[in-house]
Design a protein around this motif. Structure first.
Motif, mmCIF file in Angstrom:
data_model
loop_
_atom_site.group_PDB
_atom_site.id
_atom_site.type_symbol
_atom_site.label_atom_id
_atom_site.label_comp_id
_atom_site.label_asym_id
_atom_site.label_seq_id
_atom_site.Cartn_x
_atom_site.Cartn_y
_atom_site.Cartn_z
ATOM 1 N N VAL A 1 1.402 -1.170 -0.158
ATOM 2 C CA VAL A 1 0.170 0.319 -0.075
ATOM 3 C C VAL A 1 0.671 1.209 0.518
ATOM 4 O O VAL A 1 0.896 1.649 0.988
ATOM 5 C CB VAL A 1 -0.975 -0.351 1.054
ATOM 6 C CG1 VAL A 1 -1.928 0.937 0.947
ATOM 7 C CG2 VAL A 1 -1.759 -0.981 1.645
ATOM 8 N N THR B 1 -7.715 -4.286 6.545
ATOM 9 C CA THR B 1 -6.312 -4.749 6.594
ATOM 10 C C THR B 1 -4.742 -5.436 7.302
ATOM 11 O O THR B 1 -6.395 -6.792 8.142
ATOM 12 C CB THR B 1 -4.859 -3.462 6.725
ATOM 13 O OG1 THR B 1 -5.987 -3.751 8.719
ATOM 14 C CG2 THR B 1 -6.337 -1.632 6.260
ATOM 15 N N ALA C 1 -6.537 -4.882 2.150
ATOM 16 C CA ALA C 1 -4.980 -3.972 2.180
ATOM 17 C C ALA C 1 -4.010 -5.244 3.038
ATOM 18 O O ALA C 1 -3.918 -4.931 4.151
ATOM 19 C CB ALA C 1 -4.938 -2.225 1.983
ATOM 20 N N ALA D 1 -5.106 3.023 4.334
ATOM 21 C CA ALA D 1 -5.442 2.800 3.154
ATOM 22 C C ALA D 1 -6.986 2.177 3.181
ATOM 23 O O ALA D 1 -7.523 2.637 2.246
ATOM 24 C CB ALA D 1 -5.102 0.972 3.798
ATOM 25 N N LYS D 2 -7.449 3.292 4.802
ATOM 26 C CA LYS D 2 -8.170 3.203 4.840
ATOM 27 C C LYS D 2 -9.237 4.356 3.932
ATOM 28 O O LYS D 2 -10.447 4.183 3.958
ATOM 29 C CB LYS D 2 -9.186 2.864 6.638
ATOM 30 C CG LYS D 2 -8.671 1.795 7.148
ATOM 31 C CD LYS D 2 -7.851 2.141 8.683
ATOM 32 C CE LYS D 2 -7.765 0.472 9.139
ATOM 33 N NZ LYS D 2 -8.151 0.976 11.064
ATOM 34 N N ALA E 1 -10.479 0.486 1.559
ATOM 35 C CA ALA E 1 -9.821 -0.752 2.397
ATOM 36 C C ALA E 1 -11.173 -0.269 3.072
ATOM 37 O O ALA E 1 -10.772 0.134 4.132
ATOM 38 C CB ALA E 1 -8.272 -1.041 3.132
ATOM 39 N N SER F 1 -1.976 -7.610 7.543
ATOM 40 C CA SER F 1 0.027 -7.181 7.705
ATOM 41 C C SER F 1 1.167 -8.363 6.846
ATOM 42 O O SER F 1 1.665 -7.835 6.743
ATOM 43 C CB SER F 1 0.476 -7.045 9.144
ATOM 44 O OG SER F 1 0.574 -8.068 9.921
ATOM 45 N N ARG G 1 -0.990 0.852 6.661
ATOM 46 C CA ARG G 1 -3.086 0.194 6.469
ATOM 47 C C ARG G 1 -3.446 0.995 7.484
ATOM 48 O O ARG G 1 -4.623 1.061 6.863
ATOM 49 C CB ARG G 1 -2.293 -1.234 8.108
ATOM 50 C CG ARG G 1 -1.549 -2.486 7.633
ATOM 51 C CD ARG G 1 -1.561 -3.901 8.197
ATOM 52 N NE ARG G 1 -1.541 -3.752 9.750
ATOM 53 C CZ ARG G 1 -0.361 -3.620 10.380
ATOM 54 N NH1 ARG G 1 0.504 -3.559 9.375
ATOM 55 N NH2 ARG G 1 -0.015 -3.422 11.049
#
Length: 370
Positions: free
Chosen positions: A193, A233, A214, A225-226, A230, A235, A222
């Motif tokens: 991302v 998420t 994501a 990404a929202k 997304a 990791s 992460r």
């Protein structure tokens, strides 16, 4: 005209700031002033030696600015026009342009050598002729480029945001909208991302993805990404696979999009495992040119009808998609302001890339002084 530019002489070495002479534009070329240049990861693939290039070369392929002078045969541009640089030129006449695939234009073959379509190099300096990355060289205050490498934009658009639409935005957005052909209700996974992956999320969200996962090891990525759409998420790829399995009741993702820093066989295998029958694995990431980074069972691909799709420029056509994306920015459907997470002077270009590799930026921007 004199210009200050960031030059690379050898893979693995830092950029050097030099004063160069910009060649005078010929009949089909324009002299431009770059106001902003994006720090795109694609430059790093050449810096790291993943892709070969002719040195010395002025780097940078994502930029925007103003046209200062036009060649004698040019009628579609005039001094004072604002533009976005397209990292692939569009001749409009080759087989690829004529069939709606202008991102594959034959003129793009010169990009790693750095000479203009007419055969000249765009800069002169203490070490002879200097090329420009993708025949643009946006890490320079001024440059001579071919008219096929720029797209005119409205004067009121902010040039720092518009610069990103020359590469990172269409590459990511199009990876979802064109290459993955995301449809309403789809489940999509995006691996990585950064500047490309964030835009893949935007494209997938706009196309109607219901579940949009994501994947990135960096907590800050992460979280960001929202902002770009997304819904979930993860990791690691293992976490993403578990999410996909739960969300789709074991069916798998309709498409997986790989936009990690460096392409590996491992991430391709992980994406393929998360992809449903009949689904698409999109490969947008770059890596070592010679490496074999797809190691999958062809029989399994055949039995389950999965498709691997390479994606250059996100399957976009610059002359159409750059204005379209800027129009979507105007109406709030594409986020550009949120992509810029750091600004740098040209002399800070090496620091900018250090920050990129340290996952501190989604997109850093060079602000040229004039």
């Amino acid at each position: 005209m004199k210009t200050k530019a960031a030059v690379l002489y050898e893979a693995g070495k830092p950029f050097e700031i030099e004063e160069l002479e910009v060649v005078k534009p010929d009949s089909e070329e324009v002299l431009v002033r770059y106001d902003y240049s994006g720090l795109c990861h694609s430059d790093l693939h050449m810096v790291k030696g993943h892709l070969p290039f002719r040195a010395p070369m002025v780097f940078g392929h994502e930029g925007a600015g103003e046209i200062l002078e036009v060649g004698s045969s040019i009628t579609r541009f005039a001094p004072g026009d604002h533009f976005v640089a397209s990292f692939y030129p569009v001749c409009g006449r080759c087989r690829w342009c004529a069939t709606g695939n202008s991102r594959l234009c034959d003129l793009g073959a010169n990009g790693l050598e750095g000479f203009l379509p007419g055969g000249r190099f765009p800069f002169d300096g203490k070490n002879g002729e200097y090329g420009s990355m993708m025949t643009l060289g946006t890490f320079s205050q001024y440059a001579t480029v071919h008219q096929n490498s720029i797209v005119k934009i409205d004067d009121d658009l902010p040039l720092d945001k518009a610069a990103l639409v020359g590469c990172g935005v269409p590459t990511g957005w199009g990876s979802a909208v064109n290459s993955a052909a995301v449809r309403p209700g789809d489940t999509v996974v995006v691996y990585g991302v950064g500047g490309i992956g964030s835009n893949a999320l935007q494209g997938a969200a706009y196309a109607g993805a219901q579940h949009l996962i994501a994947v990135d090891p960096a907590p800050s990525k992460r979280e960001s990404a929202k902002i770009f759409g997304a819904t979930h998420t993860a990791s690691t790829s293992a976490e993403a696979l578990q999410l996909v399995t739960e969300l789709t009741r074991g069916v798998g993702a309709d498409s997986t999009i790989i936009t990690v820093d460096e392409l590996t066989a491992e991430v391709v295998s992980e994406a393929a495992e998360a992809t449903s029958k009949g689904g698409t694995i999109v490969i947008t990431s770059m890596g070592q040119y010679e490496d074999e980074t797809i190691k999958l069972s062809g029989v399994q691909l055949a039995l389950w009808g999965k498709r691997i799709q390479g994606s250059l420029y996100g399957g976009c056509n610059p002359l159409y998609d750059i204005p379209k994306l800027l129009s979507l920015y105007r109406t709030g459907h594409v986020k550009l302001d949120e992509l810029i997470t750091g600004t740098y002077a040209l002399e800070q270009v090496n620091q900018g890339y250090d920050d990129l590799m340290a996952h501190k930026n989604i997109r850093g921007i060079i602000v040229h002084e004039h």
